[in-house]
Design a protein around this motif. Structure first.
Motif, PDB file in Angstrom:
ATOM      1  N   GLY A 390       0.785  -1.228   0.000  1.00  0.00           N
ATOM      2  CA  GLY A 390       0.000   0.000   0.000  1.00  0.00           C
ATOM      3  C   GLY A 390       0.816   1.277   0.000  1.00  0.00           C
ATOM      4  O   GLY A 390       0.400   2.270  -0.601  1.00  0.00           O
ATOM      5  N   LYS A 391       1.980   1.256   0.636  1.00  0.00           N
ATOM      6  CA  LYS A 391       2.759   2.494   0.745  1.00  0.00           C
ATOM      7  C   LYS A 391       3.223   3.007  -0.618  1.00  0.00           C
ATOM      8  O   LYS A 391       2.951   4.160  -0.966  1.00  0.00           O
ATOM      9  CB  LYS A 391       3.939   2.299   1.697  1.00  0.00           C
ATOM     10  CG  LYS A 391       4.675   3.587   2.016  1.00  0.00           C
ATOM     11  CD  LYS A 391       5.831   3.331   2.990  1.00  0.00           C
ATOM     12  CE  LYS A 391       5.316   2.963   4.356  1.00  0.00           C
ATOM     13  NZ  LYS A 391       6.427   2.826   5.342  1.00  0.00           N
ATOM     14  N   PRO A 392       3.915   2.196  -1.431  1.00  0.00           N
ATOM     15  CA  PRO A 392       4.323   2.726  -2.745  1.00  0.00           C
ATOM     16  C   PRO A 392       3.144   3.056  -3.649  1.00  0.00           C
ATOM     17  O   PRO A 392       3.179   4.052  -4.386  1.00  0.00           O
ATOM     18  CB  PRO A 392       5.173   1.591  -3.341  1.00  0.00           C
ATOM     19  CG  PRO A 392       4.815   0.373  -2.572  1.00  0.00           C
ATOM     20  CD  PRO A 392       4.443   0.834  -1.208  1.00  0.00           C
ATOM     21  N   LEU A 393       2.071   2.246  -3.586  1.00  0.00           N
ATOM     22  CA  LEU A 393       0.896   2.541  -4.409  1.00  0.00           C
ATOM     23  C   LEU A 393       0.232   3.845  -3.963  1.00  0.00           C
ATOM     24  O   LEU A 393      -0.219   4.639  -4.792  1.00  0.00           O
ATOM     25  CB  LEU A 393      -0.114   1.392  -4.313  1.00  0.00           C
ATOM     26  CG  LEU A 393       0.287   0.076  -4.977  1.00  0.00           C
ATOM     27  CD1 LEU A 393      -0.786  -0.985  -4.742  1.00  0.00           C
ATOM     28  CD2 LEU A 393       0.522   0.257  -6.471  1.00  0.00           C
ATOM     29  N   GLY A 394       0.200   4.072  -2.650  1.00  0.00           N
ATOM     30  CA  GLY A 394      -0.407   5.296  -2.138  1.00  0.00           C
ATOM     31  C   GLY A 394       0.357   6.542  -2.559  1.00  0.00           C
ATOM     32  O   GLY A 394      -0.238   7.532  -3.003  1.00  0.00           O
ATOM     33  N   PHE A 395       1.673   6.504  -2.428  1.00  0.00           N
ATOM     34  CA  PHE A 395       2.487   7.658  -2.836  1.00  0.00           C
ATOM     35  C   PHE A 395       2.321   7.917  -4.332  1.00  0.00           C
ATOM     36  O   PHE A 395       2.187   9.071  -4.754  1.00  0.00           O
ATOM     37  CB  PHE A 395       3.962   7.394  -2.496  1.00  0.00           C
ATOM     38  CG  PHE A 395       4.336   7.731  -1.087  1.00  0.00           C
ATOM     39  CD1 PHE A 395       4.980   8.908  -0.788  1.00  0.00           C
ATOM     40  CD2 PHE A 395       4.044   6.867  -0.036  1.00  0.00           C
ATOM     41  CE1 PHE A 395       5.339   9.241   0.516  1.00  0.00           C
ATOM     42  CE2 PHE A 395       4.384   7.161   1.266  1.00  0.00           C
ATOM     43  CZ  PHE A 395       5.039   8.361   1.555  1.00  0.00           C
ATOM     44  N   LEU A 396       2.345   6.849  -5.137  1.00  0.00           N
ATOM     45  CA  LEU A 396       2.218   7.015  -6.588  1.00  0.00           C
ATOM     46  C   LEU A 396       0.829   7.538  -6.954  1.00  0.00           C
ATOM     47  O   LEU A 396       0.696   8.384  -7.854  1.00  0.00           O
ATOM     48  CB  LEU A 396       2.482   5.679  -7.276  1.00  0.00           C
ATOM     49  CG  LEU A 396       2.462   5.682  -8.809  1.00  0.00           C
ATOM     50  CD1 LEU A 396       3.445   6.699  -9.362  1.00  0.00           C
ATOM     51  CD2 LEU A 396       2.782   4.281  -9.338  1.00  0.00           C
ATOM     52  N   LEU A 397      -0.208   7.073  -6.257  1.00  0.00           N
ATOM     53  CA  LEU A 397      -1.566   7.512  -6.547  1.00  0.00           C
ATOM     54  C   LEU A 397      -1.743   8.996  -6.257  1.00  0.00           C
ATOM     55  O   LEU A 397      -2.357   9.724  -7.051  1.00  0.00           O
ATOM     56  CB  LEU A 397      -2.561   6.683  -5.737  1.00  0.00           C
ATOM     57  CG  LEU A 397      -4.048   6.968  -5.996  1.00  0.00           C
ATOM     58  CD1 LEU A 397      -4.398   6.648  -7.437  1.00  0.00           C
ATOM     59  CD2 LEU A 397      -4.914   6.153  -5.042  1.00  0.00           C
ATOM     60  N   ILE A 398      -1.214   9.467  -5.141  1.00  0.00           N
ATOM     61  CA  ILE A 398      -1.331  10.894  -4.805  1.00  0.00           C
ATOM     62  C   ILE A 398      -0.608  11.740  -5.852  1.00  0.00           C
ATOM     63  O   ILE A 398      -1.090  12.799  -6.270  1.00  0.00           O
ATOM     64  CB  ILE A 398      -0.757  11.162  -3.398  1.00  0.00           C
ATOM     65  CG1 ILE A 398      -1.595  10.433  -2.342  1.00  0.00           C
ATOM     66  CG2 ILE A 398      -0.732  12.657  -3.105  1.00  0.00           C
ATOM     67  CD1 ILE A 398      -3.034  10.856  -2.281  1.00  0.00           C
ATOM     68  N   LEU A 399       0.560  11.269  -6.302  1.00  0.00           N
ATOM     69  CA  LEU A 399       1.283  11.978  -7.353  1.00  0.00           C
ATOM     70  C   LEU A 399       0.463  12.029  -8.634  1.00  0.00           C
ATOM     71  O   LEU A 399       0.346  13.076  -9.285  1.00  0.00           O
ATOM     72  CB  LEU A 399       2.627  11.291  -7.600  1.00  0.00           C
ATOM     73  CG  LEU A 399       3.515  11.897  -8.688  1.00  0.00           C
ATOM     74  CD1 LEU A 399       3.937  13.316  -8.319  1.00  0.00           C
ATOM     75  CD2 LEU A 399       4.750  11.021  -8.927  1.00  0.00           C
ATOM     76  N   LEU A 400      -0.137  10.905  -9.007  1.00  0.00           N
ATOM     77  CA  LEU A 400      -0.930  10.836 -10.234  1.00  0.00           C
ATOM     78  C   LEU A 400      -2.168  11.725 -10.163  1.00  0.00           C
ATOM     79  O   LEU A 400      -2.585  12.305 -11.164  1.00  0.00           O
ATOM     80  CB  LEU A 400      -1.348   9.397 -10.510  1.00  0.00           C
ATOM     81  CG  LEU A 400      -0.355   8.535 -11.273  1.00  0.00           C
ATOM     82  CD1 LEU A 400      -0.827   7.092 -11.311  1.00  0.00           C
ATOM     83  CD2 LEU A 400      -0.176   9.064 -12.690  1.00  0.00           C
ATOM     84  N   ILE A 401      -2.765  11.821  -8.984  1.00  0.00           N
ATOM     85  CA  ILE A 401      -3.931  12.701  -8.824  1.00  0.00           C
ATOM     86  C   ILE A 401      -3.548  14.130  -9.173  1.00  0.00           C
ATOM     87  O   ILE A 401      -4.290  14.845  -9.851  1.00  0.00           O
ATOM     88  CB  ILE A 401      -4.477  12.611  -7.382  1.00  0.00           C
ATOM     89  CG1 ILE A 401      -5.159  11.265  -7.157  1.00  0.00           C
ATOM     90  CG2 ILE A 401      -5.459  13.739  -7.103  1.00  0.00           C
ATOM     91  CD1 ILE A 401      -5.583  11.033  -5.722  1.00  0.00           C
ATOM     92  N   GLY A 402      -2.358  14.546  -8.719  1.00  0.00           N
ATOM     93  CA  GLY A 402      -1.901  15.898  -9.028  1.00  0.00           C
ATOM     94  C   GLY A 402      -1.638  16.103 -10.504  1.00  0.00           C
ATOM     95  O   GLY A 402      -1.955  17.161 -11.067  1.00  0.00           O
ATOM     96  N   VAL A 403      -1.065  15.092 -11.161  1.00  0.00           N
ATOM     97  CA  VAL A 403      -0.789  15.196 -12.595  1.00  0.00           C
ATOM     98  C   VAL A 403      -2.093  15.184 -13.393  1.00  0.00           C
ATOM     99  O   VAL A 403      -2.311  15.999 -14.301  1.00  0.00           O
ATOM    100  CB  VAL A 403       0.129  14.043 -13.055  1.00  0.00           C
ATOM    101  CG1 VAL A 403       0.290  14.057 -14.570  1.00  0.00           C
ATOM    102  CG2 VAL A 403       1.492  14.146 -12.374  1.00  0.00           C
ATOM    103  N   CYS A 404      -2.977  14.261 -13.020  1.00  0.00           N
ATOM    104  CA  CYS A 404      -4.216  14.054 -13.786  1.00  0.00           C
ATOM    105  C   CYS A 404      -5.116  15.281 -13.735  1.00  0.00           C
ATOM    106  O   CYS A 404      -5.753  15.637 -14.730  1.00  0.00           O
ATOM    107  CB  CYS A 404      -4.940  12.831 -13.242  1.00  0.00           C
ATOM    108  SG  CYS A 404      -6.314  12.290 -14.256  1.00  0.00           S
TER     109      CYS A 404
END
Length: 627
Positions: A390-404
């Motif tokens: 969950g930790k790497p997926l969570g960090f990547l998801l928050i980053l993607l939300i900002g990009v998207c």
């Protein structure tokens, strides 16, 4: 046979008739008013049964085995009402009651056409399934052969305001998930556009599931005494799983609305969300989690297992048949679709991350069951398994939300648009690393990037989406700091002797005893100092109930924690009921930094969900003029 049981039997007949009449309406294309009568009758009968059960609790009708098991004469009235959903059969009745209300609401607000009739058929069939379970394996109206003078009582851990709210909120989400599933199956079967009518129901499902998880986490934090709000318990996981897939479905619906793509995926997501809802409802009541969960019912019920297994098989089978019919009908109609944009691919990636995490949580939840069935040994996965995924997926998801959020459906993302978010991210990451270490700095940097991206896109982003995402960012930061930087220590406090733990000094000043009708309350007085400054006096409690502890045979003792909180940290003190004597007491001390952000973020997410519902009603896609 009492009024409650008779009402459930009649409701089963009425609901089954409603399902058959609804499917007949699809075939004849003529709306039969008997459908309305059957729907309203089934809901009225379930309401009568529910009111009778509440009345039985309030009036101490201990002839009902269910009331005897979960109530007693001295139980406060509010908890006599909440005892309705304290056990297996009562919670299933609540599930059915809420679903019947949704069916009536759906029938009132949606257009009367083939799509609605088919969906009502699916909804009524689902309701009939629950009524069949209630009338056979989980009847809350079974009577004892005699009337006991008093009942056993309600588990003290359930005698809290949070547990008055948590189960109904969760079941409101579970039952609501049936509606998008029913519309998805109807749309696929009839090759019609089901998504415009489903959007509000998808958001409502997500909103109630969010509330259910929030109140459950708050209850765990304040009542269980282990200092955390999420322990990856199998029962906790079963509420998280449909939330993850419902979140994926919400975003898939956005893509389909704009690009007309993801049609098959969204049907599957609606079905998977409903499948996970039924899976969670089943597993927590089957007894299969009894050895590995603190919250599940422990009694194995073979009849319940058989019926729910049949339902879990039927859902994917029906979904596959419906999707095949849809794909056969729309084959060759994809010509002219434009190529995927970067924003669409970013949505795909976000949805994929949610589903990967859901798959990992599901595997971690059901693997111990399979292991125990095969080997006979108890086994449960540790928190480290979930965090490693969950930790790497969570960090990547928050980053993607900002990009998207910065991307447009048409056109490219220009480099100059990234200057401010990237600058904010780097500044926050460096400052955060200096103060709280690498992980905290990385979390602050990614969150700052996503937050700045949202603020830059505020004019072209729906208010509900914007606020919900900001709430998620707040929760993310809170979770990172609590799980990454929290401290805990077990200490023994002796009378008037200072003890240092987790950077604070604690002085035990004795205990006072008070009495209530159903319990004795031992209140500890503990002074908490930070350096030489008195932060406050904490009053954790040990409650001794006039109930028998089934494990020890002695009186049931429950610890009630004390929390000294501010915006930046909680000092959390949990007494040990088994280690207390004259002049001393054992306590667990936890210091949880930034945990207030978890609660604040959940409130902001809820506000965003409510606003999103209003956004949908105002949008052109939601059209109810032809009712």
């Amino acid at each position: 046979m009492n009024v409650g049981h008779l009402s459930l039997l009649a409701a089963l007949v009425a609901s089954t008739c409603a399902a058959l009449l609804s499917f007949q309406t699809v075939r004849t294309r003529v709306w039969d008013r008997k459908v309305d009568c059957a729907l309203y009758l089934s809901t009225a009968l379930i309401t009568v049964a529910s009111i009778y059960l509440v009345y039985s609790f309030v009036t101490d009708n201990f002839k009902l085995a269910y009331v005897f098991s979960y109530s007693c004469r001295l139980l406060p009235p509010v908890y006599k009402v909440s005892a309705f959903w304290a056990g297996n059969s009562g919670s299933l009745l609540l599930w059915a009651w809420i679903l019947s209300a949704y069916v009536v609401i759906f029938n009132r607000i949606e257009r009367r056409d083939e799509l609605s009739a088919f969906a009502l058929g699916v909804l009524s069939s689902t309701l009939s399934f629950f009524l069949l379970v209630l009338n056979t394996t989980s009847n809350p109206f079974e009577e004892l052969k005699f009337t006991p003078p008093d009942g056993y009582g309600l588990n003290p851990l359930l005698q809290t305001p949070e547990m008055v709210i948590h189960p109904p909120a969760l079941f409101l989400g579970y039952a609501c998930a049936t509606v998008p599933f029913a519309l998805a199956i109807a749309g696929a079967w009839l090759s019609q556009d089901w998504l415009p009518r489903s959007r509000k129901w998808i958001v409502l499902t997500w909103l109630w599931l969010t509330q259910g998880i929030f109140w459950g986490a708050l209850w765990a934090y304040k009542c269980l005494g282990w200092g955390g709000f999420w322990g990856w318990d199998p029962v906790e996981n079963t509420s998280l799983l449909p939330w993850l897939t419902a979140t994926a479905l919400m975003h898939g619906a956005i893509v389909q609305r704009v690009t007309r793509k993801m049609g098959t995926l969204n049907i599957v997501l609606a079905a998977v969300t409903f499948e996970l809802v039924i899976t969670g409802t089943f597993l927590t009541r089957s007894g299969l989690f009894g050895a590995i969960s603190k919250h599940a019912w422990t009694e194995v019920q073979s009849g319940l297992i058989t019926m729910f297994t049949a339902a879990l098989i039927a859902i994917p089978v029906v979904t596959v048949i419906a999707v095949k019919k849809r794909n056969a009908a729309v084959a060759g109609n994809s010509a002219g679709r434009r190529k995927s944009t970067w924003k669409e691919m970013a949505f795909w990636l976000c949805i994929s991350l949610l589903l990967i995490f859901a798959a990992a949580v599901l595997a971690g939840t059901v693997f111990p069951i399979g292991y125990q069935l095969v080997t006979g040994d108890k086994f449960s996965l540790k928190e480290s398994y979930y965090l490693s995924v969950g930790k790497p997926l969570g960090f990547l998801l928050i980053l993607l939300i900002g990009v998207c959020i910065m991307m447009r459906w048409r056109g490219k993302l220009h480099a100059e648009e990234l200057v401010l978010p990237v600058t904010a991210a780097l500044a926050a990451a460096v400052a955060g690393s200096l103060v709280s270490g690498v992980e905290g700095g990385l979390a602050l940097g990614i969150t700052s990037f996503a937050l700045t991206s949202h603020l830059r896109s505020i004019r072209r982003t729906p208010a509900g989406m914007l606020i919900t995402h900001i709430g998620l960012l707040i929760v993310f930061l809170g979770v990172v700091f609590v799980w990454g930087y929290g401290e805990q220590e077990l200490v023994v406090l002796e009378l008037d002797k200072p003890v240092t733990a987790c950077g604070y000094t604690f002085v035990y000043r004795g205990m006072s005893v008070s009495e209530e009708p159903i319990k004795l309350i031992h209140t500890l007085n503990v002074e908490v100092y930070e350096g030489n400054k008195l932060l406050g006096v904490a009053n954790p409690k040990i409650e001794v109930y006039r109930m028998v502890n089934p494990q020890t045979g002695g009186p049931l003792k429950v610890a009630r924690v004390a929390i000294l909180d501010d915006w930046f940290k909680d000092v959390y003190i949990a007494p040990d009921p088994g280690y207390v004597g004259r002049g001393f007491v054992g306590v667990a001390v936890h210091v949880n930094p930034m945990i207030s952000m978890v609660w604040l973020g959940a409130v902001v997410m809820t506000a965003g969900g409510v606003i999103a519902l209003k956004d949908i009603r105002k949008s052109k896609t939601y059209d109810n003029k032809n009712r």
